[in-house]
Scaffold this active site. Structure first.
Site, short mmCIF file in Angstrom:
data_model
loop_
_atom_site.label_atom_id
_atom_site.label_comp_id
_atom_site.label_asym_id
_atom_site.label_seq_id
_atom_site.Cartn_x
_atom_site.Cartn_y
_atom_site.Cartn_z
N SER A 76 -7.01 15.30 -12.73
CA SER A 76 -8.30 15.07 -13.37
C SER A 76 -8.95 16.37 -13.79
O SER A 76 -8.75 17.41 -13.16
CB SER A 76 -9.22 14.34 -12.38
OG SER A 76 -10.56 14.32 -12.83
N VAL A 132 -28.90 5.70 -17.94
CA VAL A 132 -28.29 6.99 -18.29
C VAL A 132 -28.76 7.99 -17.24
O VAL A 132 -29.96 8.22 -17.07
CB VAL A 132 -28.72 7.45 -19.70
CG1 VAL A 132 -28.17 8.83 -20.01
CG2 VAL A 132 -28.26 6.43 -20.73
N PHE A 133 -27.79 8.59 -16.53
CA PHE A 133 -28.14 9.48 -15.41
C PHE A 133 -28.45 10.89 -15.90
O PHE A 133 -27.56 11.70 -16.10
CB PHE A 133 -27.01 9.50 -14.38
CG PHE A 133 -26.79 8.18 -13.72
CD1 PHE A 133 -27.74 7.65 -12.85
CD2 PHE A 133 -25.64 7.45 -13.96
CE1 PHE A 133 -27.54 6.42 -12.24
CE2 PHE A 133 -25.43 6.22 -13.34
CZ PHE A 133 -26.39 5.70 -12.48
N ASP A 146 0.84 -1.19 0.00
CA ASP A 146 0.00 0.00 0.00
C ASP A 146 0.87 1.25 0.00
O ASP A 146 1.88 1.30 0.71
CB ASP A 146 -0.91 -0.01 1.23
CG ASP A 146 -2.04 1.00 1.12
OD1 ASP A 146 -1.75 2.21 1.11
OD2 ASP A 146 -3.21 0.57 1.07
N ASP A 205 -22.20 14.77 -10.56
CA ASP A 205 -21.91 14.78 -12.00
C ASP A 205 -21.87 16.21 -12.54
O ASP A 205 -22.75 17.02 -12.24
CB ASP A 205 -22.95 13.98 -12.77
CG ASP A 205 -22.64 12.49 -12.79
OD1 ASP A 205 -21.51 12.12 -12.42
OD2 ASP A 205 -23.54 11.70 -13.16
N TYR A 248 -13.93 13.47 -4.41
CA TYR A 248 -12.87 12.95 -5.29
C TYR A 248 -12.19 14.09 -6.04
O TYR A 248 -10.97 14.22 -6.04
CB TYR A 248 -13.45 11.95 -6.29
CG TYR A 248 -12.53 11.70 -7.47
CD1 TYR A 248 -11.36 10.97 -7.31
CD2 TYR A 248 -12.82 12.22 -8.73
CE1 TYR A 248 -10.49 10.76 -8.37
CE2 TYR A 248 -11.97 12.02 -9.80
CZ TYR A 248 -10.81 11.29 -9.61
OH TYR A 248 -9.95 11.10 -10.66
N LYS A 253 -8.09 15.85 -5.84
CA LYS A 253 -7.16 16.14 -6.95
C LYS A 253 -6.73 17.61 -6.90
O LYS A 253 -5.55 17.93 -7.13
CB LYS A 253 -7.82 15.81 -8.29
CG LYS A 253 -8.09 14.34 -8.52
CD LYS A 253 -6.81 13.52 -8.49
CE LYS A 253 -7.06 12.06 -8.81
NZ LYS A 253 -5.81 11.25 -8.74
#
Length: 339
Positions: A124, A217-218, A58, A298, A149, A153
């Protein structure tokens, strides 16, 4: 040059290991296999024709990392190892902050200690949040992250920048990925999601293979041509090659405190429904899909401007969306043959 690849058995990491080897670098993998499988090493070895050095450990384990640095004489690091599912990060933010930021800080600390000067960070496009203008350039302001998330980054980029400016001999590049899809053309390596895929294309291929009853599909009410989200989908092999170019750029940089960021995408936006239709056409398949509600975290639409990557890193994409979706389906079929 011997290059440490953290998370080197993962989707992007495994393809980058192949491209590093084929460009004359010597990759050394560290991976805890929490989101990958050890059989990936066989696929890498089948492609490159030789065994690859891999440490099962790790990246939060300082003793394991220290032993690796002492033994391997590393000259550069590519840091992939991170949790990366947007939805999971919303549900479990502490896991993401602890792992994604902790491993980055530890790697930089040990690089300083062992005199390793070249660092490529897996960032990202999520650092841009929902941008005010498209396409996004590297100068586009980073917005408040749409998920934990994405925030990890953003924070890691800041940590790396501050660290580089404090240590004149250190050099780093952050590559802001857009949406990697596809698989190696040999179908020896590809994306291996654990459980229900959080990324769109593996869910598509699993639905096409009958492993999922239906693809959802969101959202279909976004301000886009067909109401579905827009993304910049890049073939994973093209993305892997960008890491080689980043290392080559770092090796040639003479200035101190060098830190830069690059968008790694195709420069074209594709809606989710366009992606589904293209998959159906190139693979002569019909997908069972339905429209569901929007998903938390999203972003509505994002795609890259990649002029800087082309001009400064001398990198650009070579593969098409059709190539990506053919390779992804070929990989899914190979997985079915293994069982």
């Amino acid at each position: 040059m011997k290059i440490l690849v953290t998370g080197g058995a993962g989707f992007i990491g495994s393809h980058t290991v192949v491209e590093l080897h084929q460009s004359g670098f010597e990759p050394v993998i560290i991976d805890n296999f929490s989101n990958s499988e050890e059989k990936v090493l066989e696929g890498i070895e089948n492609i490159i024709g030789k065994s690859v050095v891999c440490y099962k450990a790790d990246c939060n384990d300082e003793n394991a990392l220290r032993q690796l640095f002492e033994k391997e004489k590393i000259e550069g690091v590519i840091h992939f190892a991170a949790n990366k599912a947007v939805g999971e990060s919303v549900e479990n933010p502490l896991l993401y902050y602890g792992n994604n930021i902790g491993t980055t800080v530890l790697l930089l600390k040990l690089m300083k200690e062992y005199g390793v000067h070249n660092f490529v960070f897996s960032s990202s496009c999520t650092v841009y949040g929902q941008p005010d203008h498209l396409p996004v350039t590297e100068a586009t302001p980073r917005q408040e992250a749409a998920s934990p998330y994405g925030n990890t980054k953003k924070i890691c980029e800041d940590i790396i920048r501050d660290f580089i400016f404090s240590k004149p001999e250190m050099k780093a590049i952050a590559l802001r990925y857009f949406n990697p899809i596809g698989a190696h053309e040999t179908a020896e390596i590809g994306e291996l999601p654990r459980g229900v895929p959080s990324n769109l294309v593996p869910y598509i291929t699993q639905a096409a293979a009958g492993l999922r009853k239906q693809l959802t599909v969101f959202g279909s009410d976004y301000n886009t041509p067909d109401g579905t989200c827009i993304r910049d989908f890049i073939h994973v092999v093209d993305l892997a090659k960008a890491h080689v170019k980043a290392l080559e750029l770092l090796a040639g940089v003479q200035e101190e405190n060098f830190y830069d960021v690059f968008n790694i995408g195709t420069g074209e936006g594709v809606t989710v429904l366009q992606l589904i239709k293209t998959f159906e056409e190139v693979n002569d398949l019909k997908l069972n899909y339905s429209i569901g509600p929007r998903r938390p975290g999203d972003v509505e639409q994002i795609y890259a401007q990649v002029d800087k990557s082309r001009e400064v890193m001398k990198w650009q994409t070579e593969k098409t969306l059709e190539d990506s979706l053919r390779d992804a389906w070929r990989w899914q079929q190979k997985l079915a043959d293994r069982k």
